[in-house]
Structure formats: C-alpha cells, structure tokens
Motif scaffolding. Structure first.
Motif, mmCIF file in Angstrom:
data_model
loop_
_atom_site.group_PDB
_atom_site.id
_atom_site.type_symbol
_atom_site.label_atom_id
_atom_site.label_comp_id
_atom_site.label_asym_id
_atom_site.label_seq_id
_atom_site.Cartn_x
_atom_site.Cartn_y
_atom_site.Cartn_z
ATOM 1 N N ILE A 100 19.223 -16.848 -56.453
ATOM 2 C CA ILE A 100 18.147 -16.084 -55.828
ATOM 3 C C ILE A 100 18.059 -14.739 -56.543
ATOM 4 O O ILE A 100 19.066 -14.054 -56.703
ATOM 5 C CB ILE A 100 18.414 -15.859 -54.321
ATOM 6 N N GLY A 101 16.874 -14.386 -56.973
ATOM 7 C CA GLY A 101 16.655 -13.084 -57.583
ATOM 8 C C GLY A 101 15.749 -13.111 -58.794
ATOM 9 O O GLY A 101 15.016 -12.171 -59.050
ATOM 10 N N GLY A 102 15.814 -14.185 -59.585
ATOM 11 C CA GLY A 102 14.958 -14.277 -60.760
ATOM 12 C C GLY A 102 15.273 -13.241 -61.829
ATOM 13 O O GLY A 102 14.394 -12.824 -62.570
ATOM 14 N N VAL A 103 16.548 -12.825 -61.930
ATOM 15 C CA VAL A 103 16.915 -11.800 -62.904
ATOM 16 C C VAL A 103 16.768 -12.353 -64.325
ATOM 17 O O VAL A 103 16.833 -13.565 -64.541
ATOM 18 C CB VAL A 103 18.346 -11.259 -62.662
ATOM 19 N N PRO A 104 16.558 -11.475 -65.313
ATOM 20 C CA PRO A 104 16.317 -11.935 -66.681
ATOM 21 C C PRO A 104 17.392 -12.877 -67.237
ATOM 22 O O PRO A 104 17.064 -13.861 -67.906
ATOM 23 C CB PRO A 104 16.246 -10.635 -67.492
ATOM 24 N N GLU A 105 18.671 -12.609 -66.985
ATOM 25 C CA GLU A 105 19.726 -13.489 -67.510
ATOM 26 C C GLU A 105 19.615 -14.888 -66.914
ATOM 27 O O GLU A 105 19.792 -15.887 -67.615
ATOM 28 C CB GLU A 105 21.110 -12.900 -67.232
ATOM 29 N N ALA A 106 19.280 -14.970 -65.626
ATOM 30 C CA ALA A 106 19.092 -16.282 -64.992
ATOM 31 C C ALA A 106 17.866 -16.969 -65.587
ATOM 32 O O ALA A 106 17.899 -18.170 -65.869
ATOM 33 C CB ALA A 106 18.945 -16.134 -63.482
ATOM 34 N N GLN A 107 16.795 -16.227 -65.799
ATOM 35 C CA GLN A 107 15.602 -16.806 -66.402
ATOM 36 C C GLN A 107 15.918 -17.373 -67.787
ATOM 37 O O GLN A 107 15.440 -18.455 -68.146
ATOM 38 C CB GLN A 107 14.480 -15.768 -66.495
ATOM 39 N N SER A 118 15.709 -20.545 -59.817
ATOM 40 C CA SER A 118 15.943 -19.368 -59.001
ATOM 41 C C SER A 118 14.673 -19.109 -58.195
ATOM 42 O O SER A 118 13.618 -19.671 -58.499
ATOM 43 C CB SER A 118 16.253 -18.152 -59.888
ATOM 44 N N VAL A 119 14.798 -18.298 -57.195
ATOM 45 C CA VAL A 119 13.621 -17.825 -56.474
ATOM 46 C C VAL A 119 13.642 -16.300 -56.515
ATOM 47 O O VAL A 119 14.704 -15.685 -56.612
ATOM 48 C CB VAL A 119 13.566 -18.333 -55.009
ATOM 49 N N PHE A 120 12.462 -15.711 -56.482
ATOM 50 C CA PHE A 120 12.379 -14.253 -56.531
ATOM 51 C C PHE A 120 11.168 -13.789 -55.742
ATOM 52 O O PHE A 120 10.263 -14.562 -55.459
ATOM 53 C CB PHE A 120 12.288 -13.770 -57.982
ATOM 54 N N GLN A 121 11.195 -12.518 -55.394
ATOM 55 C CA GLN A 121 10.024 -11.922 -54.754
ATOM 56 C C GLN A 121 9.285 -11.125 -55.815
ATOM 57 O O GLN A 121 9.885 -10.331 -56.540
ATOM 58 C CB GLN A 121 10.439 -11.033 -53.583
ATOM 59 N N ASN A 122 7.986 -11.385 -55.896
ATOM 60 C CA ASN A 122 7.134 -10.713 -56.863
ATOM 61 C C ASN A 122 7.180 -9.205 -56.590
ATOM 62 O O ASN A 122 6.811 -8.766 -55.497
ATOM 63 C CB ASN A 122 5.715 -11.257 -56.738
ATOM 64 N N PRO A 123 7.612 -8.392 -57.558
ATOM 65 C CA PRO A 123 7.724 -6.948 -57.337
ATOM 66 C C PRO A 123 6.403 -6.299 -56.927
ATOM 67 O O PRO A 123 6.383 -5.358 -56.134
ATOM 68 C CB PRO A 123 8.199 -6.403 -58.684
ATOM 69 N N ARG A 124 5.302 -6.800 -57.449
ATOM 70 C CA ARG A 124 3.989 -6.241 -57.086
ATOM 71 C C ARG A 124 3.695 -6.483 -55.605
ATOM 72 O O ARG A 124 3.192 -5.606 -54.905
ATOM 73 C CB ARG A 124 2.903 -6.857 -57.968
ATOM 74 N N GLU A 125 4.017 -7.684 -55.118
ATOM 75 C CA GLU A 125 3.802 -7.984 -53.702
ATOM 76 C C GLU A 125 4.687 -7.121 -52.809
ATOM 77 O O GLU A 125 4.254 -6.666 -51.753
ATOM 78 C CB GLU A 125 4.059 -9.462 -53.428
ATOM 79 N N VAL A 126 5.921 -6.888 -53.224
ATOM 80 C CA VAL A 126 6.823 -6.037 -52.449
ATOM 81 C C VAL A 126 6.294 -4.604 -52.424
ATOM 82 O O VAL A 126 6.249 -3.956 -51.370
ATOM 83 C CB VAL A 126 8.263 -6.103 -53.012
ATOM 84 N N ALA A 127 5.853 -4.108 -53.588
ATOM 85 C CA ALA A 127 5.303 -2.747 -53.658
ATOM 86 C C ALA A 127 4.055 -2.608 -52.791
ATOM 87 O O ALA A 127 3.888 -1.602 -52.078
ATOM 88 C CB ALA A 127 4.990 -2.391 -55.109
ATOM 89 N N ASP A 128 3.182 -3.594 -52.830
ATOM 90 C CA ASP A 128 1.983 -3.566 -51.989
ATOM 91 C C ASP A 128 2.354 -3.523 -50.508
ATOM 92 O O ASP A 128 1.764 -2.760 -49.735
ATOM 93 C CB ASP A 128 1.088 -4.785 -52.256
ATOM 94 N N ALA A 129 3.320 -4.334 -50.122
ATOM 95 C CA ALA A 129 3.744 -4.367 -48.715
ATOM 96 C C ALA A 129 4.282 -3.004 -48.290
ATOM 97 O O ALA A 129 3.923 -2.489 -47.226
ATOM 98 C CB ALA A 129 4.795 -5.453 -48.494
#
Length: 172
Positions: A100-107, A118-129
C-alpha cells in the motif's frame, strides 16, 4: 488463497484498518482466504525481510500471496524472496506481493514483475479534499458540505478511494 499478512505497528488504527480492509476486499470478490501467518514488521522493510525469510522456511510453497500494510514492508518481503530465488522473473518461482502506498521503488518492482501490485491515494485528490474541507471549516460549514466526500463507518475518517498500481497501469 493462503496468505501471509505483514502488519505495521501493533494496535495502530491504520494497521488494523489496512489489514481488515485488504482481506475483506478479497473475500468480497469471492475469493476464500486462509491466513497462514500474520506478523508485525513496524513499517520497517528490514524487519519485514527478516520475518519473511523465517516464514518462507516455515511455509515455503504453501504461500500463495503476501500482503503488506505498506510498500516498505512489501519491498522487504520481495528482498527476502529474491534472496532465495523467488520473484526474479520466473513465473514458476513467483509469490505475488502486494503493498500500500504506490511509492516509486514499489512501482519499479512492479514494472519489473518482481512485485504484483500496490494501491495508492492520488495526491491531487487528497490535496483537493484537504482544500475543500478546510475551506468549509474556516467558513463555519459542515466539513463535507457541498462535496462528494463521505465519512467512513467510524465517522472520523474521510473516505478517499485508493487506486491500484499493477503491471497493467505501469504505462499510464
């Protein structure tokens, strides 16, 4: 599906939620699960590597999937598997590992086929929220007023969907 669960900090709300939701999502998809072992690695990739080495000796070919509460521990699990000849590109000697996280090394490991996803939360969606909820709060409105966000069942956490990162998404 016989799995190993690698957890973060014991008793942590994040650990418990990620563990519970990972398994309930799999079960909701109609897949029967059997936990071979659940271990704590405190979000640490080196500790995850160490415990995964022990579990590999104990369960060997009975392990069908490894699920980690974050990508750091998933990466540690992949490193342990690779030390013993697994997850190096041979489909016959691969145990799917999910984090969980979608970090670059995992990608990168996913792109190479060494980690399953992996799963991740879109940073843009988090910022909008954060922006919309913050604006509501400073304006004296209810936090979710005028948004499409929803609280989870606890009423304390705002649900922002995770997105999957798998080999199929690697070129997007």
């Amino acid at each position: 599906m016989d799995y190993i669960m690698i957890k973060g900090q014991p008793g942590s709300f994040v650990t418990e939620t990620r563990t519970e939701r990972s398994i309930s999502t799999i079960n909701d998809a109609g897949i029967n699960t059997k936990e071979l072992s659940s271990v704590t690695a405190n979000w640490d990739p080196n500790l995850a590597k160490d415990v995964m080495e022990q579990l590999l000796f104990k369960y060997g070919n009975n392990i069908e999937v490894i699920i980690a509460n974050n990508d750091a521990m998933a990466i540690g699990a992949v490193n342990a598997l690779q030390k013993y000849g697994y997850n190096l590109g041979d489909k016959e000697r691969t145990i799917p590992v999910f984090g969980i996280g979608g970090v670059p090394e995992a990608q990168d490991l996913i792109k190479k086929g060494f980690m399953a996803g992996s799963v991740f939360q879109n940073p843009r969606e988090v910022a909008d929220a954060i922006y919309f909820i913050g604006m509501n709060l400073v304006s004296g409105k209810a936090p979710l007023e005028g948004t499409n966000y929803k609280f989870d069942e606890t009423g304390a956490i705002i649900y922002i969907p995770f997105q999957e990162y798998t080999p199929q998404q690697k070129n997007s």
